[in-house]
Design a protein around this motif. Structure first.
Motif, PDB file in Angstrom:
ATOM      1  N   TYR A 218       0.819  -1.211   0.000  1.00  0.00           N
ATOM      2  CA  TYR A 218       0.000   0.000   0.000  1.00  0.00           C
ATOM      3  C   TYR A 218       0.859   1.270   0.000  1.00  0.00           C
ATOM      4  O   TYR A 218       1.971   1.279   0.550  1.00  0.00           O
ATOM      5  N   ALA A 219       0.327   2.296  -0.609  1.00  0.00           N
ATOM      6  CA  ALA A 219       1.029   3.587  -0.613  1.00  0.00           C
ATOM      7  C   ALA A 219       1.330   4.032   0.811  1.00  0.00           C
ATOM      8  O   ALA A 219       2.376   4.629   1.082  1.00  0.00           O
ATOM      9  N   GLY A 220       0.410   3.701   1.714  1.00  0.00           N
ATOM     10  CA  GLY A 220       0.592   4.089   3.106  1.00  0.00           C
ATOM     11  C   GLY A 220       1.741   3.382   3.796  1.00  0.00           C
ATOM     12  O   GLY A 220       2.103   3.746   4.924  1.00  0.00           O
ATOM     13  N   ASN A 221       2.342   2.378   3.129  1.00  0.00           N
ATOM     14  CA  ASN A 221       3.513   1.711   3.692  1.00  0.00           C
ATOM     15  C   ASN A 221       4.802   2.509   3.411  1.00  0.00           C
ATOM     16  O   ASN A 221       5.869   2.160   3.931  1.00  0.00           O
ATOM     17  N   PHE A 222       4.702   3.536   2.604  1.00  0.00           N
ATOM     18  CA  PHE A 222       5.888   4.290   2.174  1.00  0.00           C
ATOM     19  C   PHE A 222       5.995   5.626   2.910  1.00  0.00           C
ATOM     20  O   PHE A 222       4.988   6.273   3.206  1.00  0.00           O
ATOM     21  N   SER A 223       7.238   6.008   3.127  1.00  0.00           N
ATOM     22  CA  SER A 223       7.494   7.394   3.544  1.00  0.00           C
ATOM     23  C   SER A 223       8.468   8.014   2.551  1.00  0.00           C
ATOM     24  O   SER A 223       9.308   7.315   1.971  1.00  0.00           O
ATOM     25  N   ASP A 233       7.435  12.002   5.042  1.00  0.00           N
ATOM     26  CA  ASP A 233       5.967  12.081   4.998  1.00  0.00           C
ATOM     27  C   ASP A 233       5.387  10.747   4.522  1.00  0.00           C
ATOM     28  O   ASP A 233       5.877  10.149   3.566  1.00  0.00           O
ATOM     29  N   ILE A 234       4.321  10.315   5.201  1.00  0.00           N
ATOM     30  CA  ILE A 234       3.676   9.051   4.867  1.00  0.00           C
ATOM     31  C   ILE A 234       2.763   9.268   3.661  1.00  0.00           C
ATOM     32  O   ILE A 234       1.977  10.221   3.613  1.00  0.00           O
ATOM     33  N   MET A 235       2.905   8.393   2.684  1.00  0.00           N
ATOM     34  CA  MET A 235       2.088   8.495   1.469  1.00  0.00           C
ATOM     35  C   MET A 235       0.684   7.961   1.711  1.00  0.00           C
ATOM     36  O   MET A 235       0.436   7.238   2.691  1.00  0.00           O
ATOM     37  N   GLN A 236      -0.229   8.312   0.803  1.00  0.00           N
ATOM     38  CA  GLN A 236      -1.620   7.861   0.891  1.00  0.00           C
ATOM     39  C   GLN A 236      -2.103   7.617  -0.525  1.00  0.00           C
ATOM     40  O   GLN A 236      -1.803   8.423  -1.421  1.00  0.00           O
ATOM     41  N   ILE A 242       2.318  17.072   0.133  1.00  0.00           N
ATOM     42  CA  ILE A 242       3.423  18.019   0.000  1.00  0.00           C
ATOM     43  C   ILE A 242       4.585  17.505   0.841  1.00  0.00           C
ATOM     44  O   ILE A 242       4.425  17.225   2.038  1.00  0.00           O
ATOM     45  N   ILE A 243       5.736  17.355   0.195  1.00  0.00           N
ATOM     46  CA  ILE A 243       6.904  16.824   0.902  1.00  0.00           C
ATOM     47  C   ILE A 243       7.506  17.938   1.759  1.00  0.00           C
ATOM     48  O   ILE A 243       7.912  18.986   1.244  1.00  0.00           O
ATOM     49  N   SER A 244       7.558  17.694   3.034  1.00  0.00           N
ATOM     50  CA  SER A 244       8.040  18.715   3.977  1.00  0.00           C
ATOM     51  C   SER A 244       9.474  19.118   3.631  1.00  0.00           C
ATOM     52  O   SER A 244      10.353  18.260   3.482  1.00  0.00           O
TER      53      SER A 244
END
Lengths: 296, 170
Positions: A218-223, A233-236, A242-244
């Motif tokens: 899942y996208a949420g598994n990535f930072s 930043d955790i993806m969704q 926006i990348i900090s």
């Protein structure tokens, strides 16, 4: 129009005064004594009376040559112009840019008083877009200065960047693996234009498995972040993030040391328990490439 | 897995916040966006899309996908029509996106893009002309006229003096 009116008035006044003097003389009202008259005509300063050019943008990663064409007139004739004194500047005080050329080319004479010149001024890709004052100067053989700074050159906005690599890979991982960095990051963005990109927005998508329907990393598994760790930043899925701290400023890439560059680090923080062992990729059926959007 | 480098995506716009463009109410205009690929970087496929058409006043003319060969350039076109009832000074902001179609490499393939604003200001009355080159009068012409006039006065004075001298001798 005002000049013409002044001329007509001058002619009338001079003719009138002369006529009155002759009349008074004939009537013996005035009696002139001989006197010496000396007339000296001063050296005329050159006049830059035409400046022409075409607005252009940056040449990505290189130099844009701005061709400036100008005419100079001199009351003492074109031979009084000092060709080696010509200078054309492009000035943007707001961004502290001043590019110039002092080796303008004499294209030819338009008439006995006017000469045409060409001058190429180099603007670098990292010179900020915007309006530049075109300052043309020339001197005559008596060192009199002629100048024109009335024209504005538009250095058009050129947005240009390169990213590499354009795909990220990971070593083999298991459901017990944590904080696994991509093996080919950082992703490096180079700004090769004249426009700063202040926001980095990344839209992630779930990675489908190559075999099992409905299996995903899942996208949420990535930072994703600008520092080489897994605290980004955790993806969704299908959502822009926006990348900090992410940005892509303009600058001379040859300097190195991160000038005009941004680095992004990708990490799989973990994968879900029960994820089937197979290949996962955005390039598998049903997958979508991640969108890396730079914003002005 | 062999990973290739992405080619440079470059777009030049005539209008920006620092290089403003002006249009009159009811005016229709097509703007070019120069798409470039740097030499040696390979061909790129670029997709052009409108994110915000500012109330339906902007539209893409022609195709919205462009194959840009290495070192070459092509123009994407945007048509803008300012509404008749627009007021002077109104700012129209069209938002555009240019996306480099991905090569589908790696486990996470990336599709780079950038989003830009295309600002236009409504201006009534005379058309805006950029790079107007006003020509100044040549001062040498006026100096010449002045010299001729002075010369004429001197002749008049001289003739008077000569006439007076002749009179005195007589």
């Amino acid at each position: 129009m005002a000049n013409k009116v002044a001329l007509y008035i001058s002619v009338i006044v001079v003719l009138g005064v002369s006529g009155v003097l002759i009349l008074l003389s004939n009537l013996e009202i005035v009696n002139f004594s001989p006197f010496n008259v000396s007339v000296s005509v001063g050296n005329s300063a050159p006049v830059v009376d035409f400046v022409g050019f075409t607005n252009i943008g940056a040449n990505p990663g290189g130099i844009a040559n701005v061709l400036i064409n100008f005419n100079v007139s001199d009351g003492n004739g074109v031979n009084d112009l000092n060709n080696t004194s010509t200078k054309v500047e492009l000035i943007n005080t707001g961004f502290g840019v001043n590019r110039f050329n002092t080796t303008c080319i004499n294209v030819g004479d338009i008439d006995g008083d006017t000469r045409n010149y060409n001058c190429e001024v180099e603007l670098w890709y990292f010179d900020h877009y915007g309006q530049y004052i075109v300052n043309v100067t020339i001197r005559d053989n008596a060192n009199n200065l002629g100048a024109n700074s009335t024209e504005l050159f538009n250095y058009q906005q050129t947005t240009s960047f390169t990213i590499y690599p354009n795909g990220l890979i990971w070593p083999a991982i298991t459901t017990t693996s944590v904080n696994i960095n991509s093996s080919n990051d950082p992703l490096i963005g180079n700004n090769s234009g004249n426009t700063p990109l202040s926001v980095v927005n990344l839209t992630g998508y779930d990675l489908p498995g190559a075999i099992t329907a409905g299996a995903f990393i899942y996208a949420g598994n990535f930072s994703v972040g600008v520092v080489d760790n897994c605290a980004g930043d955790i993806m969704q899925n299908d959502t822009g993030k926006i990348i900090s701290g992410g940005s892509l400023n303009i600058g001379n890439l040859s300097i190195g040391g991160g000038t005009a560059q941004e680095e992004l680090y990708f990490c799989i923080k973990a994968i879900n328990t029960g994820t089937p062992s197979e290949s996962y990729s955005t390039t598998n059926a049903g997958g979508t490439s991640w969108k890396l959007d730079f914003q002005i | 897995m062999l990973m290739g480098n992405a080619a440079a995506l470059a777009v030049t716009s005539v209008c920006s916040d620092l290089t403003p463009c002006f249009m009159a109410p009811s005016e229709e205009k097509i703007y070019d966006f120069l798409l470039q690929s740097s030499p040696g970087d390979g061909n790129i496929l670029v997709r052009f899309e409108i994110i915000d058409d500012a109330g339906g006043i902007a539209g893409i003319v022609g195709g919205n996908e462009f194959n840009v060969a290495s070192g070459e350039s092509v123009n994407a076109k945007l048509k803008v029509k300012i509404p008749e009832n627009s007021n002077e000074g109104n700012m129209v902001n069209v938002v555009l996106r240019f996306t480099q179609v991905p090569n589908n490499e790696g486990q996470v393939s990336l599709s780079p893009s950038f989003t830009m604003h295309f600002p236009l200001t409504v201006k009534t009355g005379e058309a805006v002309s950029q790079n107007a080159n006003p020509k100044g009068a040549n001062p040498f012409f006026w100096i010449l006229i002045a010299v001729v006039l002075v010369f004429f006065v001197l002749i008049a004075i001289t003739s008077i003096v000569i006439k007076n001298k002749k009179k005195n001798i007589a």
